[in-house]
Design a protein around this motif. Sequence first.
Motif, short mmCIF file in Angstrom:
data_model
loop_
_atom_site.label_atom_id
_atom_site.label_comp_id
_atom_site.label_asym_id
_atom_site.label_seq_id
_atom_site.Cartn_x
_atom_site.Cartn_y
_atom_site.Cartn_z
N MET A 197 3.41 5.88 -2.97
CA MET A 197 4.65 6.59 -3.26
C MET A 197 5.07 6.48 -4.72
O MET A 197 5.58 7.43 -5.31
CB MET A 197 5.79 6.04 -2.37
N GLY A 198 4.84 5.31 -5.30
CA GLY A 198 5.29 5.09 -6.68
C GLY A 198 4.30 5.54 -7.73
O GLY A 198 4.70 6.02 -8.80
N VAL B 232 9.25 10.43 -5.30
CA VAL B 232 8.04 9.70 -4.92
C VAL B 232 6.90 10.68 -4.64
O VAL B 232 7.13 11.86 -4.40
CB VAL B 232 8.26 8.81 -3.68
N VAL B 233 5.69 10.15 -4.63
CA VAL B 233 4.52 10.95 -4.25
C VAL B 233 4.51 10.99 -2.73
O VAL B 233 4.48 9.96 -2.07
CB VAL B 233 3.20 10.31 -4.79
N GLY C 63 -1.91 4.74 2.60
CA GLY C 63 -1.40 3.40 2.88
C GLY C 63 -1.69 3.00 4.31
O GLY C 63 -1.96 3.84 5.17
N PHE C 64 -1.66 1.71 4.57
CA PHE C 64 -1.90 1.18 5.91
C PHE C 64 -0.82 1.67 6.88
O PHE C 64 0.36 1.70 6.51
CB PHE C 64 -1.88 -0.35 5.91
N SER C 65 -1.21 2.03 8.08
CA SER C 65 -0.23 2.37 9.12
C SER C 65 0.51 1.09 9.52
O SER C 65 -0.11 0.14 10.00
CB SER C 65 -0.93 2.95 10.34
N SER D 174 0.83 -1.21 0.00
CA SER D 174 0.00 0.00 0.00
C SER D 174 0.86 1.26 0.00
O SER D 174 0.54 2.25 -0.66
CB SER D 174 -0.96 -0.01 1.20
N LYS D 175 1.98 1.23 0.72
CA LYS D 175 2.88 2.38 0.75
C LYS D 175 3.56 2.57 -0.60
O LYS D 175 3.69 3.70 -1.10
CB LYS D 175 3.92 2.20 1.86
#
Length: 196
Positions: A58-59, A192-193, A71-73, A53-54
């Motif tokens: 980011m990508g 990255v985003v 994204g998930f913590s 998810s991260k």
Amino acid sequence: MQNAWFFLSAAGDSRWLLPMTLVLLCALPSSRARLKWRWLTAICSTAAVTLASKLAFMGWGIGIERLHFTGFSGHAAMSSVAYPVIGLMLGGASRHGRAIGLLSGCALAIAIAWSRIPLQAHSLSEIFAGLTLGLVASAWTLRADTHPQRPAAAAVLAAVVIGLVLPLSLPHLPTHQLVIALAKALSGRTEVVESF
């Protein structure tokens, strides 16, 4: 109060949780093989979904803007896949002890997850998603064995000591930077985003 949030947050750091749970997994008797494999699968799956998810955000910018979900913590997810199971194991043989252990583990995971809010590390949606992911994985793990044997005191001590080695010996391990580097490599982006 800020120090309390930092302390709670540190208890959800994967650099501490993963070595500790690995030792506890190894300490479980072979008669609990089904529980071992379920818990290992749950931990690996939770970590993989969280990382994916991260990387997706980011990508490629994949997230939910109106919920501020990027994204998930990881702290919420990994705490809630680890501490409820550990709590139940430490609760011992009695039904009352196991219930207290399980509830304590869940409460600790929720407190760790909430600590990310005042530290401004995650949005509420990311915390809720991480907690849900980890608690579902814990519940699936415990379907294999709701009466796991309490690990020996020496195993618990070894788990704590080994769990502390990585965070204390490498306090500035750039885990977030490694995720950023992986997102860049997979997406082909130079940057990255970071946010919506």
